[in-house]
Design an enzyme around this catalytic site. Structure first.
Site, PDB file in Angstrom:
ATOM      1  N   ASN A   1     -10.642  -2.882  -6.327  1.00  0.00           N
ATOM      2  CA  ASN A   1      -9.856  -1.870  -7.048  1.00  0.00           C
ATOM      3  C   ASN A   1     -10.464  -1.458  -8.399  1.00  0.00           C
ATOM      4  OD1 ASN A   1      -6.617  -3.035  -5.835  1.00  0.00           O
ATOM      5  ND2 ASN A   1      -7.885  -1.344  -5.103  1.00  0.00           N
TER       6      ASN A   1
ATOM      7  N   ASP B   1       0.833  -1.206   0.000  1.00  0.00           N
ATOM      8  CA  ASP B   1       0.000   0.000   0.000  1.00  0.00           C
ATOM      9  C   ASP B   1       0.869   1.258   0.000  1.00  0.00           C
ATOM     10  OD1 ASP B   1      -2.298   1.482   0.016  1.00  0.00           O
ATOM     11  OD2 ASP B   1      -2.746   1.172   2.140  1.00  0.00           O
TER      12      ASP B   1
HETATM   13  C1  FPP Z   1      -2.053   0.170  -3.297  1.00  0.00           C
HETATM   14  O1  FPP Z   1      -1.538   1.471  -3.214  1.00  0.00           O
HETATM   15  C2  FPP Z   1      -1.477  -0.484  -4.436  1.00  0.00           C
HETATM   16  C3  FPP Z   1      -2.145  -1.058  -5.457  1.00  0.00           C
HETATM   17  C4  FPP Z   1      -3.622  -1.085  -5.542  1.00  0.00           C
HETATM   18  C5  FPP Z   1      -1.436  -1.638  -6.586  1.00  0.00           C
HETATM   19  C6  FPP Z   1      -0.294  -2.521  -6.230  1.00  0.00           C
HETATM   20  C7  FPP Z   1       0.498  -2.644  -7.429  1.00  0.00           C
HETATM   21  C8  FPP Z   1       1.833  -2.598  -7.501  1.00  0.00           C
HETATM   22  C9  FPP Z   1       2.762  -2.531  -6.368  1.00  0.00           C
HETATM   23  C10 FPP Z   1       2.390  -2.569  -8.851  1.00  0.00           C
HETATM   24  C11 FPP Z   1       3.117  -3.679  -9.333  1.00  0.00           C
HETATM   25  C12 FPP Z   1       2.737  -5.037  -9.039  1.00  0.00           C
HETATM   26  C13 FPP Z   1       3.179  -6.043  -9.787  1.00  0.00           C
HETATM   27  C14 FPP Z   1       2.871  -7.410  -9.438  1.00  0.00           C
HETATM   28  C15 FPP Z   1       3.982  -5.790 -11.000  1.00  0.00           C
HETATM   29  P1  FPP Z   1      -2.518   2.697  -3.400  1.00  0.00           P
HETATM   30  O2  FPP Z   1      -2.521   3.063  -4.841  1.00  0.00           O
HETATM   31  O3  FPP Z   1      -3.847   2.368  -2.829  1.00  0.00           O
HETATM   32  O4  FPP Z   1      -1.809   3.788  -2.576  1.00  0.00           O
HETATM   33  P2  FPP Z   1      -2.516   4.971  -1.758  1.00  0.00           P
HETATM   34  O5  FPP Z   1      -3.218   4.326  -0.599  1.00  0.00           O
HETATM   35  O6  FPP Z   1      -1.354   5.798  -1.328  1.00  0.00           O
HETATM   36  O7  FPP Z   1      -3.427   5.684  -2.688  1.00  0.00           O
END
Ligand code: FPP
Length: 241
Positions: free
Chosen positions: A67, A19
């Site tokens: 998501n 996250d």
């Molecule tokens: C949560 O952070 C993250 C995600 C929903 C996406 C996770 C994806 C990756 C780490 C990219 C790569 C993965 C692979 C397997 C190549 P957020 O966007 O919710 O962060 P925030 O809470 O700060 O908005």
């Protein structure tokens, strides 16, 4: 049976809720996708870090069933990032002995991504060094519901006797049926929630919530968290020796 809790040992299976990509990007005045790309780089490093730590299973939460509610451009950007990651990393993962599996409902993903996922699973199917499981369109409740649906059809077809159904029966229908339960679940970015991740499998997992945003989660910090697990006393509902 629960392992002997008096012997400190590292976690065999670590699961991570990655996250904080969005906040990481926004704090730099960049679009959220920039954070996801930085997050993907971190994935590569953490997978490599598993080998010396003897973490045999790493499961990462890349895209949840919730998501899809994000903007269309973020969802499309993430899907494109997953395709890119598989295309670019397949050879390295294979070379490094990583077996890749995907969990989640892949039928709702685009066909190209589905076939890349199938190919990578097939390509790496003989590897044994590290088992990397990537959760895409995954939700713990959805997984249990899909498992029950499949089990119900098997009951209807006479393949399973209803009176024999127990915890193990259901475990056998989960996406994760070939994996051990996670020993340690890490969530980055300071949020203390499990967000529908491995609900059934984490019944006895240890949790570690760290403030670091995922793109900043270093190999050293991962090492520290994994090592601190060894000092915990897991009782699996029993009392200490
Ligand atoms: C949560 O952070 C993250 C995600 C929903 C996406 C996770 C994806 C990756 C780490 C990219 C790569 C993965 C692979 C397997 C190549 P957020 O966007 O919710 O962060 P925030 O809470 O700060 O908005």
């Amino acid at each position: 049976m629960a392992p002997d809790s008096s012997i400190p040992q590292g976690p065999r299976h670590v699961a991570i809720i990655m996250d904080g990509n969005g906040r990481w990007a926004q704090s730099r005045g960049r679009p959220r996708l920039f954070g996801h790309h930085a997050g993907a780089k971190r994935v590569k490093e953490i997978v490599r870090a598993c080998v010396p730590l003897n973490v045999k299973y790493l499961t990462i939460y890349a895209f949840s069933t919730e998501n899809w509610k994000r903007t269309q451009s973020e969802v499309a950007g993430l899907m494109s990032l997953f395709r890119q990651y598989i295309r670019k990393e397949a050879r390295n993962l294979q070379k490094e002995g990583v077996r890749v599996r995907f969990i989640g409902d892949r039928m709702k993903l685009d066909k190209k991504l589905q076939s890349l996922m199938d190919e990578l699973e097939e390509l790496t199917s003989e590897n044994t060094k590290v088992n990397l499981t990537i959760a895409i369109n995954y939700g713990g409740r959805d997984e249990v519901a899909r498992a029950i649906k499949r089990m119900a059809f098997d009951i209807q077809d006479g393949k399973v006797a209803p009176e024999t159904v127990d915890e193990q029966t259901l475990t056998g229908y989960l996406d994760t049926h070939v994996l051990p339960d996670p020993d340690l679940v890490i969530r980055t970015s300071g949020e203390a929630r499990i967000s529908n991740f491995l609900l059934w499998q984490s019944a006895y997992a240890e949790y570690e919530f760290v403030d670091t945003l995922w793109p900043d989660f270093s190999e050293e910090e991962f090492q520290k968290v994994v090592n601190s697990y060894g000092s915990r006393n897991r009782r699996f509902g029993a009392v200490s020796a």
